[in-house]
Design an enzyme around this catalytic site. Sequence first.
Site: not given
Lengths: 168, 169
Positions: A1, A29-32, A52-53, A55
């Site tokens: 990210t 799947r979708v993160g933050d 970043t991390g 999510g």
Amino acid sequence: TVGAVALDSQGNLAAGTSTGGMTGKRWGRVGDAPLIGAGTYADNRACAVSATGWGEYFIRVGVAHEICSKIRRPEPQCGVVESDDGVGGHVECRSFRALSQERAQAAADAVMADVKELGGDGGVILVTPEGHAIFSFNTTGMYRGRATSAGVREVAIFGGEEKASKTP
Amino acid sequence: KWSLAIHGGAGTLDPAQMTPDKRAAYEADLQKALDAGSKILADGGSAMDAIKAAIIIMEDSPLFNAGKGAVFTWDGTNELDASIMDGRDRSAGAVAGVKTVKNPILLADTVRTQSEHVFLVGKGAEDFAVSKGFAVTPPEYFATPFRREALERLKAEKLSALDVDHKFG
């Protein structure tokens, strides 16, 4: 990210984040990173944040908005002040106190501590309307850099080396 | 007064694994991104332009998990997500699961400025990109051997995504 946050000379803030997600992700799947309020947020009254991390935890905490809400400036309070002779008056607005770097750092650290308490890790960058450029992360490192009109210009990787790494 | 901060991912890594050459490469691209954004701000440009300039450099670098160099999905593709927000009016744009846009941050910004929406996903986002004049980038552009090896290791060793990604990048 990857991400960036900025304050310009007109006093405007902006934030952006871009990512490829997680290796081997499935099921859409979708993160933050693409979620406004979790991975990215900007509000001239508060701050600009990119995260970043891990999510899933950043989504649950609402990291970017949570940090900004903690340091949002109060609306100016205005009222009529009567003149001494009781004839007429004028409107006065109480100005807010400038946000200190320590308070902004504490807000970011508190939200990242919340992420850690839930079991997540990662980091954030933020800038404030006062021009503070801040990092907070609970991993061993974060690829990062900051520059300001006051002359700060540095890149770093591991924790505690903000001043160690100059332009290669 | 202006200010800029950037990141290229966070994670856990033994400092001993960071060779001098590797470190120099990461620092060089971080510095390029920082310089691009700083120049815009120092010249009186906008925060929005500065963050886009910085992010594009990192998206174009194979070192970071975004754009070229993105990690692989289980199916062996590269799916990209991005978001952007303007503090002046809290206008925002975001895209997720796009596979054909070289710089997703620019597509997110186009969602912000040229649509009435905030968040577009998948094929719809790609169709929107084409309608706004974005070139269709072939999947080979995003693929890098390092990231492909990570997916193969994940599958071979039955690791979770967290085992593989719980590190820089």
